[in-house]
Design a protein around this motif. Sequence first.
Motif, mmCIF file in Angstrom:
data_model
loop_
_atom_site.group_PDB
_atom_site.id
_atom_site.type_symbol
_atom_site.label_atom_id
_atom_site.label_comp_id
_atom_site.label_asym_id
_atom_site.label_seq_id
_atom_site.Cartn_x
_atom_site.Cartn_y
_atom_site.Cartn_z
ATOM 1 N N VAL A 18 40.153 30.217 44.832
ATOM 2 C CA VAL A 18 40.285 31.425 44.021
ATOM 3 C C VAL A 18 41.548 32.178 44.438
ATOM 4 C CG1 VAL A 18 39.210 33.613 43.373
ATOM 5 C CG2 VAL A 18 37.781 31.612 43.852
ATOM 6 N N THR A 19 42.362 32.552 43.476
ATOM 7 C CA THR A 19 43.538 33.383 43.725
ATOM 8 C C THR A 19 43.317 34.722 43.040
ATOM 9 O OG1 THR A 19 44.978 31.438 43.766
ATOM 10 C CG2 THR A 19 46.044 33.586 43.462
ATOM 11 N N LEU A 20 43.294 35.772 43.849
ATOM 12 C CA LEU A 20 43.169 37.132 43.326
ATOM 13 C C LEU A 20 44.550 37.775 43.381
ATOM 14 C CD1 LEU A 20 39.993 38.249 45.303
ATOM 15 C CD2 LEU A 20 40.090 37.314 42.992
ATOM 16 N N GLN A 21 44.901 38.552 42.376
ATOM 17 C CA GLN A 21 46.207 39.212 42.316
ATOM 18 C C GLN A 21 46.002 40.692 42.089
ATOM 19 O OE1 GLN A 21 48.932 37.674 39.350
ATOM 20 N NE2 GLN A 21 49.992 39.632 39.210
ATOM 21 N N SER A 22 46.761 41.490 42.855
ATOM 22 C CA SER A 22 46.743 42.934 42.674
ATOM 23 C C SER A 22 48.181 43.431 42.581
ATOM 24 C CB SER A 22 46.034 43.611 43.856
ATOM 25 O OG SER A 22 46.025 45.008 43.674
ATOM 26 N N TYR B 69 48.688 38.824 46.758
ATOM 27 C CA TYR B 69 47.830 37.714 46.374
ATOM 28 C C TYR B 69 46.889 37.391 47.519
ATOM 29 C CZ TYR B 69 51.054 36.753 42.549
ATOM 30 O OH TYR B 69 51.830 36.851 41.422
ATOM 31 N N VAL C 229 34.691 34.268 42.264
ATOM 32 C CA VAL C 229 35.565 35.445 42.334
ATOM 33 C C VAL C 229 34.926 36.521 43.195
ATOM 34 C CG1 VAL C 229 36.586 37.329 40.991
ATOM 35 C CG2 VAL C 229 36.728 34.962 40.156
ATOM 36 N N GLU D 224 36.350 38.060 46.723
ATOM 37 C CA GLU D 224 36.528 39.503 46.925
ATOM 38 C C GLU D 224 35.823 39.956 48.196
ATOM 39 O OE1 GLU D 224 35.019 41.029 43.232
ATOM 40 O OE2 GLU D 224 36.989 40.965 42.273
#
Length: 59
Positions: free
Chosen positions: A6-10, A18, A32, A36
């Motif tokens: 999972v790649t989270l981006q903010s 990332y 996801v 988190e």
Amino acid sequence: MSAFKVTLQSNLTHGTFYWVANVNAASEEEAVTAAEHLFMEQIESAGEWDFSNYEAEKL
């Protein structure tokens, strides 16, 4: 359960952050959420962080 990367981006004021995590989950949505939660665990120990890789380019 399946393995997910999972790649989270903010998008922040001064850049983009990332977070990439490998988790096991029953669905993409659960993956996801698991990523988190792992991030929240790690942010508590932010003083221990060390950036081990980078890429820099002239603009």
